[in-house]
Write an enzyme that holds these catalytic residues in place. Structure first.
Site, PDB file in Angstrom:
ATOM      1  N   GLU A  13     -32.854 -43.520 -50.700  1.00  0.00           N
ATOM      2  CA  GLU A  13     -31.959 -42.622 -51.533  1.00  0.00           C
ATOM      3  C   GLU A  13     -33.099 -42.079 -52.827  1.00  0.00           C
ATOM      4  OE1 GLU A  13     -27.521 -43.878 -50.583  1.00  0.00           O
ATOM      5  OE2 GLU A  13     -28.722 -45.218 -51.902  1.00  0.00           O
ATOM      6  N   GLY A  79     -19.226 -41.973 -47.172  1.00  0.00           N
ATOM      7  CA  GLY A  79     -18.162 -41.717 -46.169  1.00  0.00           C
ATOM      8  C   GLY A  79     -17.278 -40.686 -46.527  1.00  0.00           C
ATOM      9  N   ASP A 200     -21.293 -40.126 -42.910  1.00  0.00           N
ATOM     10  CA  ASP A 200     -20.170 -40.656 -41.958  1.00  0.00           C
ATOM     11  C   ASP A 200     -18.917 -40.230 -42.438  1.00  0.00           C
ATOM     12  OD1 ASP A 200     -21.095 -43.266 -43.705  1.00  0.00           O
ATOM     13  OD2 ASP A 200     -18.959 -43.252 -43.345  1.00  0.00           O
TER      14      ASP A 200
HETATM   15  N1  SAH Z   1     -28.099 -50.112 -44.021  1.00  0.00           N
HETATM   16  C1  SAH Z   1     -27.729 -50.811 -44.703  1.00  0.00           C
HETATM   17  C2  SAH Z   1     -26.330 -51.050 -45.297  1.00  0.00           C
HETATM   18  C3  SAH Z   1     -25.710 -49.926 -45.721  1.00  0.00           C
HETATM   19  S1  SAH Z   1     -24.169 -50.291 -46.602  1.00  0.00           S
HETATM   20  C4  SAH Z   1     -28.401 -52.330 -44.540  1.00  0.00           C
HETATM   21  O1  SAH Z   1     -28.214 -52.626 -43.518  1.00  0.00           O
HETATM   22  O2  SAH Z   1     -29.132 -52.669 -45.704  1.00  0.00           O
HETATM   23  C5  SAH Z   1     -23.659 -48.525 -47.010  1.00  0.00           C
HETATM   24  C6  SAH Z   1     -24.304 -47.815 -47.845  1.00  0.00           C
HETATM   25  O3  SAH Z   1     -24.208 -46.450 -47.949  1.00  0.00           O
HETATM   26  C7  SAH Z   1     -23.701 -48.303 -49.186  1.00  0.00           C
HETATM   27  O4  SAH Z   1     -24.826 -48.009 -50.144  1.00  0.00           O
HETATM   28  C8  SAH Z   1     -22.638 -47.275 -49.639  1.00  0.00           C
HETATM   29  O5  SAH Z   1     -22.620 -46.879 -50.905  1.00  0.00           O
HETATM   30  C9  SAH Z   1     -22.759 -46.263 -48.429  1.00  0.00           C
HETATM   31  N2  SAH Z   1     -22.006 -45.679 -47.684  1.00  0.00           N
HETATM   32  C10 SAH Z   1     -22.072 -44.933 -46.629  1.00  0.00           C
HETATM   33  N3  SAH Z   1     -20.958 -44.522 -45.921  1.00  0.00           N
HETATM   34  C11 SAH Z   1     -19.988 -45.627 -46.328  1.00  0.00           C
HETATM   35  C12 SAH Z   1     -18.757 -46.054 -45.939  1.00  0.00           C
HETATM   36  N4  SAH Z   1     -18.281 -45.379 -44.906  1.00  0.00           N
HETATM   37  N5  SAH Z   1     -18.229 -46.986 -46.637  1.00  0.00           N
HETATM   38  C13 SAH Z   1     -18.732 -47.490 -47.692  1.00  0.00           C
HETATM   39  N6  SAH Z   1     -19.930 -47.462 -47.975  1.00  0.00           N
HETATM   40  C14 SAH Z   1     -20.694 -46.304 -47.491  1.00  0.00           C
END
Ligand code: SAH
Length: 232
Positions: A13, A79, A200
């Protein structure tokens, strides 16, 4: 003088901003690396906070205390909570709140942290307008929506939880840091905006969609931030 703190939870990001900035100084606090310098001739501090509300709040407070930032921008992915907001589209925060706070037993509305006096933290009107205008120029093919960002320490990936969050909080997108950044900025009287590109739809397909779309979504959001900087 203006100095903009730019926070992304994850490396993807903020990586493009780090690459493009003219770096002057690097400092580490709370295991986070703060990069200070200029980007498009604007004073910035760019930092990866780590995921979740605790990391985001710590990071924001350090930007206030150690770097005296005048504005805070949070860039990243989220999301979608609205049918019309599709993967790739951008949400610019009007306000932000914690969807996982519940002290109703003592009379507080769902989502309100006791004794803060405010449930939804309002974003700065000028930063919001600027983000929306710039988005139309930078990402012309992409939808840009103003709305509420709701945050909690949970990845939302199921229609039941999603529907409950929508019903309770009327959010436009859900993520895991924005409200903590907003809350901290509010307590420090620093104007902020959260900019999130949709990775998503926070439903049963989120687990599949998120890994496929996070990179492109994160890049859209960062490109927008980059272009609004000189206009702040
Ligand atoms: N891929 C990462 C984990 C991502 S957690 C790893 O394995 O380290 C998701 C991240 O994207 C968080 O920073 C959150 O702010 C954002 N995010 C995107 N979609 C989301 C959703 N459906 N629910 C909660 N956070 C979401």
């Amino acid at each position: 003088m203006k100095k903009i703190g730019i926070i992304g939870a994850m490396e993807l990001e903020v990586d493009s901003l780090k690459e493009k900035m003219e770096l002057r100084n690097k400092e580490e606090y709370a295991s986070m690396e703060f990069l200070e310098g200029t980007l498009h001739k604007t004073e910035v501090v760019v930092v990866k906070s780590g995921i979740g509300k605790v990391n985001a709040a710590i990071c924001t407070q350090i930007l206030c205390d150690r770097f005296s930032v005048t504005h805070i921008i949070n860039t990243g992915v989220a999301g979608s909570l609205k049918a019309e907001i599709n993967i790739g589209d951008i949400v610019v925060s009007t306000d932000a709140l914690h969807h996982d706070v519940d002290v109703r037993v003592f009379g507080y509305p769902l989502g309100e942290v006791p004794q803060v006096g405010c449930k939804a933290f309002p974003a700065d009107g000028h930063l919001v307008q600027l983000a929306v205008t710039c988005c139309k120029e930078v990402n012309p093919g992409i939808g840009v929506y103003q709305g509420r960002v709701v945050s909690g320490d949970q990845f939302i990936s199921g229609h039941e939880v999603k529907d409950r969050i929508i019903q309770n909080f009327q959010g436009s997108c859900v993520e895991m840091e924005g409200a903590a950044i907003a809350h901290t900025a509010y307590l420090n009287h620093i104007p902020f905006v959260i900019i999130r590109a949709v990775s998503d739809k926070a439903d049963d397909s989120a687990e599949m969609d998120y890994p496929s779309f996070e990179k492109a979504a994160a890049a859209h959001s960062a490109a927008l931030v980059e272009h609004m900087l000189p206009l702040i």
